[in-house]
Design a protein around this motif. Structure first.
Motif, PDB file in Angstrom:
ATOM      1  N   PHE A  68       0.832  -1.213   0.000  1.00 19.31           N
ATOM      2  CA  PHE A  68       0.000   0.000   0.000  1.00 19.31           C
ATOM      3  C   PHE A  68       0.867   1.263   0.000  1.00 19.31           C
ATOM      4  O   PHE A  68       0.500   2.262  -0.621  1.00 19.31           O
ATOM      5  N   VAL A  71       1.807   2.220  -3.471  1.00 19.35           N
ATOM      6  CA  VAL A  71       0.698   2.884  -4.183  1.00 19.35           C
ATOM      7  C   VAL A  71       0.501   4.302  -3.643  1.00 19.35           C
ATOM      8  O   VAL A  71       0.181   5.232  -4.391  1.00 19.35           O
ATOM      9  N   GLN A  74       2.588   6.643  -5.418  1.00 22.53           N
ATOM     10  CA  GLN A  74       2.067   6.890  -6.769  1.00 22.53           C
ATOM     11  C   GLN A  74       0.931   7.918  -6.713  1.00 22.53           C
ATOM     12  O   GLN A  74       0.858   8.830  -7.551  1.00 22.53           O
ATOM     13  N   VAL A  75       0.064   7.779  -5.710  1.00 20.61           N
ATOM     14  CA  VAL A  75      -1.049   8.735  -5.561  1.00 20.61           C
ATOM     15  C   VAL A  75      -0.494  10.121  -5.228  1.00 20.61           C
ATOM     16  O   VAL A  75      -0.964  11.136  -5.756  1.00 20.61           O
ATOM     17  N   ARG A  77       2.277  11.353  -6.119  1.00 18.32           N
ATOM     18  CA  ARG A  77       2.834  11.907  -7.354  1.00 18.32           C
ATOM     19  C   ARG A  77       1.726  12.538  -8.202  1.00 18.32           C
ATOM     20  O   ARG A  77       1.879  13.640  -8.725  1.00 18.32           O
ATOM     21  N   THR A  78       0.618  11.815  -8.307  1.00 15.03           N
ATOM     22  CA  THR A  78      -0.511  12.338  -9.090  1.00 15.03           C
ATOM     23  C   THR A  78      -1.039  13.634  -8.487  1.00 15.03           C
ATOM     24  O   THR A  78      -1.338  14.591  -9.196  1.00 15.03           O
ATOM     25  N   TRP A  79      -1.138  13.657  -7.172  1.00 23.48           N
ATOM     26  CA  TRP A  79      -1.669  14.825  -6.482  1.00 23.48           C
ATOM     27  C   TRP A  79      -0.790  16.060  -6.706  1.00 23.48           C
ATOM     28  O   TRP A  79      -1.300  17.162  -6.908  1.00 23.48           O
TER      29      TRP A  79
END
Lengths: 217, 237
Positions: A68, A71, A74-75, A77-79
């Motif tokens: 987790f 991930v 990764q989230v 990074r998107t934010w």
């Protein structure tokens, strides 16, 4: 609950919940010493999760939590993308994922018997987690700071600031967390607190990621 | 590649690489036989992850895979609620809940594995626990994938999904259903012979993983985004 919030919550609950349940089961079965480890430092986290049922819970829960964490980065990074440059995001994500992989490997090699455990892998993995995570969280904090100034809503900014401050104070004052086979009481106390603060840092994103969703276009 | 696409890809690749690596290491060390387990059924998947160091790879790989499966099911729910005429589908919530519980059972099943289970006669409870949880994982995951395909087919027009996107799912769901039905018949009529259970296990695991991958093409336009952004400026993965 958005996807981002799900990942933030799962990262916290799974990691901290696993440690709490492991310790409760370990003390109940007599495989771990009963005390307040945040104050007494009577045991380190690793030794609560080696023997008996506590070992099964620890290995299963922590490896899942590490997946987790990967991930989570990764989230994150998107934010932050759109507010940060790609290189900085890549550095942040690299150290975050490396830290999670370190803990994953370090947990996977734990065995019920102390003498049979591959301590070299465990110690390196756990240290990689704490040191890699400190680098990743620091880069993350700087990027969040800049993004906030550029207009990104960061409801958890105050909590994030306090956590980073405490983590760095611990690093400067006590040379941070250095995991070993037999740790001193002081080092064990630092390990418990640092783990808790890192877990809370993961959780703080729950309030930031309300709009981080999976969307079909 | 979008984040859901990566999840679909990892859900196929990670378990297969983990099992293949641990099988190679275990067979190399002489703990299991060299064979083609899909045909010979000379070993179970579990047996490849008992002895160290293969057990470390097996443990790390399959527990991480279980997390990927959980996220995959989360993605499925979000995807099916956002395609076609976006609406609430209680059936997918039920399927996803069962499937997530099944993946948690896989974590529990793998966490107890290791050399400490040897010899099996002295650790019957651990073996029973492992067999039950692993069996439930396979059964529930296969049933959830079959149910998902069946409902997607029924609601194809509402969901606005092309037939070609369900075709591969239908084939894999039908194969899983056939395997489960054949296995039930073998158990009922007591036709069990050496290696049959193992062969079923290897094929069922492979079909389940391939099923996860079928959404890779479905999720080309399904991505993780910050909703406050405009679609063209999306920071997307």
């Amino acid at each position: 609950m958005s996807f981002g919030q799900f990942i933030a919550l799962a990262s916290f609950v799974l990691s901290m919940g696993t440690i709490a349940v492991t310790y409760a089961v370990g003390t109940a079965q007599g495989t771990a010493e009963l005390c307040n480890p945040f104050i007494d430092g009577c045991t380190d986290i690793t030794h609560t999760g080696m023997k008996g049922d506590a070992g099964f819970i620890f290995r299963g829960g922590m490896i899942a939590a590490c997946a987790f964490f990967i991930v989570w980065w990764q989230v994150m990074r998107t934010w932050l993308s759109g507010h940060s440059n790609r290189l900085a995001l890549t550095v942040m994500q690299f150290f975050g994922v490396l830290a999670a992989l370190g803990l994953l490997a370090g947990t996977a090699v734990l065995l019920p018997e102390k003498s049979a455990t591959h301590w070299g892998v465990h110690v390196r993995g756990a240290n990689l987690f704490f040191q890699g995570m400190l680098i990743a969280l620091t880069v993350n904090y700087v990027l969040v700071f800049r993004a906030r100034r550029a207009g990104l809503a960061v409801p958890s900014f105050a909590v994030k600031s306090a956590l980073i401050l405490v983590l760095w104070l611990m690093t400067v004052a006590f040379a941070g967390v250095t995991v070993g086979i037999d740790m001193s009481h002081g080092k064990r106390i630092i390990e418990w607190w640092a783990t808790l603060f890192i877990g809370i840092y993961f959780l703080t994103s729950y309030w930031d990621w309300k709009r981080i969703r999976l969307v079909h276009y | 590649m979008t984040l859901p696409q990566r999840i679909a890809l990892v859900a196929l690749v990670l378990p297969i690489i983990s099992i293949a690596s641990s099988y190679f290491m275990s067979a190399n060390a002489g703990h299991v036989d060299w064979c083609l387990p899909y045909i010979d059924g000379c070993t179970t998947i579990t047996a490849t992850g008992i002895f160290y160091p293969a057990a470390y790879v097996f443990r790390a790989g399959l527990i991480s895979s279980a997390v990927v499966f959980i996220i995959w099911w989360y993605c499925v729910r979000a995807w099916l609620e956002s395609v076609g005429h976006p609406q609430h589908h209680p059936w997918i919530h039920r399927i996803v809940t069962f499937a997530i519980i099944a993946s948690m059972l896989l974590v529990a099943s793998i966490a107890v594995l290791g050399e400490h289970m040897e010899p099996p006669s002295e650790h019957r409870f651990l073996w029973r626990f492992h067999t039950t949880t692993a069996g439930l994982f396979f059964l529930i995951t296969a049933l959830c994938q079959i149910m998902m395909t069946w409902r997607m087919r029924q609601l194809q027009d509402d969901l606005g999904i092309k037939f070609s996107r369900i075709a591969s799912k239908q084939i894999l769901a039908a194969l899983q259903l056939l395997l489960l039905a054949a296995f039930m018949l073998i158990l009922i009529f007591d036709l069990k012979s050496d290696g049959v259970e193992e062969i079923f296990e290897w094929w069922l695991a492979t079909f389940s993983c391939l099923y996860f991958y079928t959404t890779y093409h479905d999720w080309r336009d399904f991505r993780l985004t910050r909703r406050e952004q405009q679609p063209l400026q999306e920071a997307s993965l």
